[in-house]
Design a protein around this motif. Structure first.
Motif, PDB file in Angstrom:
ATOM      1  N   PHE A  97       0.840  -1.201   0.000  1.00 28.03           N
ATOM      2  CA  PHE A  97       0.000   0.000   0.000  1.00 28.03           C
ATOM      3  C   PHE A  97       0.879   1.257   0.000  1.00 28.03           C
ATOM      4  O   PHE A  97       0.898   2.019   0.964  1.00 28.03           O
ATOM      5  CB  PHE A  97      -0.920   0.003   1.225  1.00 28.03           C
ATOM      6  CG  PHE A  97      -1.816  -1.196   1.317  1.00 28.03           C
ATOM      7  CD1 PHE A  97      -3.002  -1.246   0.601  1.00 28.03           C
ATOM      8  CD2 PHE A  97      -1.476  -2.284   2.120  1.00 28.03           C
ATOM      9  CE1 PHE A  97      -3.833  -2.355   0.672  1.00 28.03           C
ATOM     10  CE2 PHE A  97      -2.296  -3.394   2.209  1.00 28.03           C
ATOM     11  CZ  PHE A  97      -3.478  -3.433   1.476  1.00 28.03           C
ATOM     12  N   PRO A  98       1.630   1.479  -1.084  1.00 25.00           N
ATOM     13  CA  PRO A  98       2.557   2.616  -1.110  1.00 25.00           C
ATOM     14  C   PRO A  98       1.851   3.966  -1.024  1.00 25.00           C
ATOM     15  O   PRO A  98       2.479   4.969  -0.673  1.00 25.00           O
ATOM     16  CB  PRO A  98       3.264   2.446  -2.465  1.00 25.00           C
ATOM     17  CG  PRO A  98       2.311   1.651  -3.299  1.00 25.00           C
ATOM     18  CD  PRO A  98       1.640   0.719  -2.341  1.00 25.00           C
ATOM     19  N   GLU A  99       0.542   3.982  -1.334  1.00 25.69           N
ATOM     20  CA  GLU A  99      -0.204   5.240  -1.300  1.00 25.69           C
ATOM     21  C   GLU A  99      -0.601   5.654   0.116  1.00 25.69           C
ATOM     22  O   GLU A  99      -0.992   6.806   0.345  1.00 25.69           O
ATOM     23  CB  GLU A  99      -1.473   5.122  -2.165  1.00 25.69           C
ATOM     24  CG  GLU A  99      -2.602   4.297  -1.563  1.00 25.69           C
ATOM     25  CD  GLU A  99      -2.401   2.776  -1.641  1.00 25.69           C
ATOM     26  OE1 GLU A  99      -3.301   2.049  -1.204  1.00 25.69           O
ATOM     27  OE2 GLU A  99      -1.356   2.341  -2.157  1.00 25.69           O
ATOM     28  N   LYS A 100      -0.504   4.732   1.074  1.00 27.76           N
ATOM     29  CA  LYS A 100      -0.929   5.030   2.434  1.00 27.76           C
ATOM     30  C   LYS A 100       0.208   5.674   3.234  1.00 27.76           C
ATOM     31  O   LYS A 100       1.362   5.236   3.137  1.00 27.76           O
ATOM     32  CB  LYS A 100      -1.404   3.752   3.144  1.00 27.76           C
ATOM     33  CG  LYS A 100      -2.670   3.150   2.537  1.00 27.76           C
ATOM     34  CD  LYS A 100      -3.166   1.975   3.342  1.00 27.76           C
ATOM     35  CE  LYS A 100      -4.413   1.361   2.732  1.00 27.76           C
ATOM     36  NZ  LYS A 100      -5.556   2.319   2.722  1.00 27.76           N
TER      37      LYS A 100
END
Length: 346
Positions: A97-100
């Protein structure tokens, strides 16, 4: 949360008239033979396991609300003291989840351990107090499995390592019988305890090293639960994306799908087990769980093992995303790359 319109309750399954709610072999499968006790289990090297058993087993006779509270506290404690597992979990979540933001990943990681703490009590109850979960489960997609079984086809049910552990298996037995594949534990006492606990749930437990028993179950047309969501390297796997990250993915499911006869080949579908009730179970309330069985994978296996592994990962990923914190992110899912170990968990 799965749509209510698609749910089938253990109390009143909503399925077409004339279709059985369970497979034809359900309830008729004799309980598997237990492994005998060995006097070596009294050796001091096993005393730590015995201590844990003496501490936790009496607690499963507490009300479920109390057990959930204890499980939450246990999970928080493990999150604080298990430094390497906590670090591995955070690495996995950051990759998947690199966007978190970092703070959100930390909250997710903590909830993973909370769910696992609750899962300890859920699993022990599944082994020793199975009736406590009667009428706590709904299911969607059961018709996919029943249709395959009515066609005399074995079913390869692709599961995953969810934090409720063996409770998922117990809940399935309210609808169908299943064999399961497992990897023997390194600790002999722990292996004896887990194996014997599972005899109350599964018709047959098949060691990952026992291909003869596996082939026998497939030829007998059984439902076989197999979880292909861990990293076992590339000796029997390929690299395929999992949550957008290249991951060593075992190709056993496609080999299993080739083991049946051509007239009635195994049907490959996936299973998701999900705790719908919040972890802080109110006093006097019972938890609720939902099972999802996906449609059979069409044109599987293909001639492309990477494409097949990618399809399996995509199906499992879609199910895990229903609530990512109920999957065991503390396993080193991305430890192997195409050239060996990645080194990301150092």
């Amino acid at each position: 949360m799965p749509p209510q319109s698609k749910q089938q309750s253990a109390k009143s399954p909503a399925i077409p008239a004339g279709m059985p709610t369970i497979t034809q072999t359900h309830k008729s499968t004799a309980q598997a033979e237990k492994k005998p006790f060995q006097w070596q289990f009294l050796h001091p090297k096993y005393w730590g396991v015995w201590l844990l058993l003496f501490v936790f087993l009496p607690m499963i006779y507490l009300p479920l609300g109390w057990q959930f509270w204890l499980g939450r506290k246990l999970g928080i404690l493990i999150y604080k003291v298990a430094g390497s597992r906590r670090r591995d979990t955070l690495i996995n979540l950051k990759l998947a989840f690199p966007e978190k933001p970092k703070a959100e990943c930390e909250l997710m990681a903590k909830q993973v351990f909370v769910n696992q703490g609750i899962g300890v009590f859920e699993t022990l109850c599944a082994w020793f107090r199975p009736n406590v979960f009667t009428r706590t489960v709904s299911i969607s997609g059961l018709q996919h499995l029943v249709n395959a079984q009515n066609e005399k086809r074995p079913v390869i049910l692709l599961g995953a390592h969810y934090t409720m552990l063996d409770l998922g298996g117990l809940l399935c037995t309210q609808f169908f019988a299943a064999d399961c594949m497992y990897r023997p534990q390194n600790n002999a006492l722990l292996d004896w305890f887990i194996y014997n606990g599972r005899t109350r749930i599964f018709g047959k437990q098949i060691s990952s090293r026992d291909m003869r028993s596996l082939v026998s179950s497939i030829k007998a047309g059984h439902v076989i639960w197999y979880s292909p969501d861990q990293d076992y390297g590339l000796k029997q796997g390929v690299m395929a994306p999992f949550f957008g990250v290249p991951a060593a993915t075992i190709t056993a499911p496609r080999r299993l799908a080739k083991m049946g006869n051509k007239k009635n080949p195994p049907a490959v579908m996936a299973l998701h087990t999900y705790r719908q009730t919040p972890d802080n179970l109110p006093r006097g309330k019972r938890p609720h769980y939902h099972l999802t069985i996906t449609p059979e994978l069409s044109n599987y296996p293909s001639d492309d093992e990477v494409a097949d592994a990618t399809r399996v990962n995509e199906v499992l990923e879609g199910l895990i995303r229903i609530d990512p914190t109920q999957w065991m992110w503390f396993h080193r899912r991305f430890k192997h790359g195409p050239n060996g170990r990645t080194g990301i968990y150092k």
